[in-house]
Design an enzyme around this catalytic site. Structure first.
Site, PDB file in Angstrom:
ATOM      1  N   ALA A 169      -4.894   3.009  -1.193  1.00 48.44           N
ATOM      2  CA  ALA A 169      -4.271   3.370  -2.470  1.00 48.44           C
ATOM      3  C   ALA A 169      -3.048   2.487  -2.674  1.00 48.44           C
ATOM      4  O   ALA A 169      -2.199   2.378  -1.793  1.00 48.44           O
ATOM      5  CB  ALA A 169      -3.872   4.844  -2.464  1.00 48.44           C
ATOM      6  N   ALA A 214       0.842  -1.197   0.000  1.00 46.70           N
ATOM      7  CA  ALA A 214       0.000   0.000   0.000  1.00 46.70           C
ATOM      8  C   ALA A 214       0.875   1.245   0.000  1.00 46.70           C
ATOM      9  O   ALA A 214       1.975   1.242   0.544  1.00 46.70           O
ATOM     10  CB  ALA A 214      -0.923   0.022   1.213  1.00 46.70           C
ATOM     11  N   ASP A 215       0.365   2.282  -0.624  1.00 45.78           N
ATOM     12  CA  ASP A 215       0.999   3.595  -0.549  1.00 45.78           C
ATOM     13  C   ASP A 215       0.271   4.506   0.422  1.00 45.78           C
ATOM     14  O   ASP A 215       0.839   5.495   0.876  1.00 45.78           O
ATOM     15  CB  ASP A 215       1.032   4.236  -1.935  1.00 45.78           C
ATOM     16  N   ARG A 216      -0.961   4.161   0.739  1.00 42.29           N
ATOM     17  CA  ARG A 216      -1.722   4.927   1.731  1.00 42.29           C
ATOM     18  C   ARG A 216      -2.961   4.134   2.119  1.00 42.29           C
ATOM     19  O   ARG A 216      -3.675   3.624   1.260  1.00 42.29           O
ATOM     20  CB  ARG A 216      -2.129   6.290   1.163  1.00 42.29           C
TER      21      ARG A 216
END
Length: 374
Positions: free
Chosen positions: A269, A259-261
């Site tokens: 995201a 995950a990036d966020r």
């Protein structure tokens, strides 16, 4: 619900020779030399680039020579750290630090780790200037590296405990599907989703990995496949569009992604194609997990609709391996990330444990209390 398993096995993922290293550090006699692997050249060439200052860090991140939310954060911090050696004395001021942090945060707006670690650096250096500021920046940079390695092994351990509680289709181990690159090339340690996979291999619980190529930047084929081959892990590389068929063809037990966020309600995201994969997994009844460091949680953002999605250059889709694959003026839509809704996600694996969406609320309250110093 949240579960945690303290890491008591000192042998777990201790053989560092089994993983590719994204970062090298030579402490030197007068100043350290910190180099990062140029991931655009993989798998054909293994070349390390020295992080000389903030300008170098900004360029490396913007040009995608480094990627992966945890590694991006580390490169940013070390860019600032090295600036204290080349720009020491009167030039390295608190104003300079603030300007550098602003530039670095702008490089990749979707990945929250970058923002979080730089905010911690600001807090750590609050009220300092001159030599005390420089010393604080250097101490912070190397402490972050040590802390990430410790936390990362705990994350991987928690992931192994989570997956090993699942039923499996074959007695000789789990078959895991993953997208993008989430291993040692995306971090300074073993990785997130691929780190969990490495942990399963370490415990002899892994049968096979199904690795999506991850178009249009091919992080899966260029990077993840390279890491899996380096570790001697049994795997198959597939095109992104083959995922649904491959889940049944290879008896996939679970999907694990990075995950990036991850925001307060659990919306996530991650690399473009993750949302498709989550929908397919849900339809086929396959557990879908997100593995991430605690720094990737963004409890200030309520849902995925508020996440800024970065769009990349059109030519990344128009070309493949340097060759044009469509008319040169073909209109392109090239988002680097998509958002997977929380209802498609079975749970989240971090160094603080395994969490369902209910458990995320517990983490959010804890994070709020930490910010208040309670």
């Amino acid at each position: 619900m949240s579960l945690n398993w303290p890491l008591t096995d000192t042998t777990f993922l201790q053989n560092e020779s089994k993983r590719l290293s994204s970062l090298t550090i030579d402490t030197g006699t007068t100043k350290p030399s910190i180099k990062v692997l140029d991931q655009l050249l993989l798998p054909a060439q293994k070349k390390y680039i020295e992080i000389k200052n903030v300008d170098t860090a900004v360029s490396l991140i913007k040009n995608m020579q480094v990627r992966g939310a945890p590694l991006i954060a580390s490169v940013a911090v070390f860019g600032i750290c090295m600036e204290t050696f080349v720009n020491a004395g009167a030039n390295f001021t608190k104003d300079f630090l603030l300007s550098a942090i602003a530039r670095l945060i702008e490089t990749r707006p979707t990945a929250v780790n970058l923002h979080n670690v730089l905010q911690r650096l600001l807090k750590e250096t609050d009220g300092l200037d001159g030599i005390p500021l420089i010393e604080a920046v250097r101490n912070f940079s190397f402490k972050e590296l040590i802390d990430e390695a410790k936390d990362n092994r705990q994350l991987c351990w928690n992931g192994v405990q989570t997956i090993s509680a699942l039923p499996r289709k074959h007695a000789d181990g789990y078959t895991i599907m993953t997208i993008c690159n989430t291993g040692s090339l995306a971090t300074t340690s073993w990785g997130t989703a691929l780190g969990v996979i490495s942990g399963l291999q370490d415990r002899k619980l892994l049968r096979r990995v199904i690795c999506l190529e991850t178009r249009p930047y091919n992080q899966g084929s260029r990077l993840t496949a390279t890491e899996l081959a380096h570790q001697g892990i049994e795997f198959r590389l597939i095109c992104d569009s083959m995922a649904a068929f491959a889940i049944n063809a290879f008896d996939v037990d679970a999907v694990i992604v990075g995950a990036d966020r991850v925001v307060a309600n659990g919306d996530t995201a991650n690399k473009i194609g993750t949302y498709n994969l989550a929908i397919v997994a849900k339809h086929l009844g396959i557990p879908f997990f997100v593995a991430l460091p605690y720094d990737t949680f963004d409890f200030k953002t309520q849902d995925g609709n508020a996440i800024v999605i970065e769009e990349r250059k059109d030519d990344e889709m128009r070309y493949f391996n340097g060759g044009l694959i469509c008319e040169p003026n073909t209109p392109v839509f090239n988002p680097a990330f998509d958002v997977t809704k929380a209802e498609l996600i079975t749970g989240y694996i971090s160094e603080r444990g395994f969490h369902t969406t209910v458990g995320l609320e517990e983490l959010r309250v804890h994070a709020t209390n930490e910010a208040r110093g309670q």
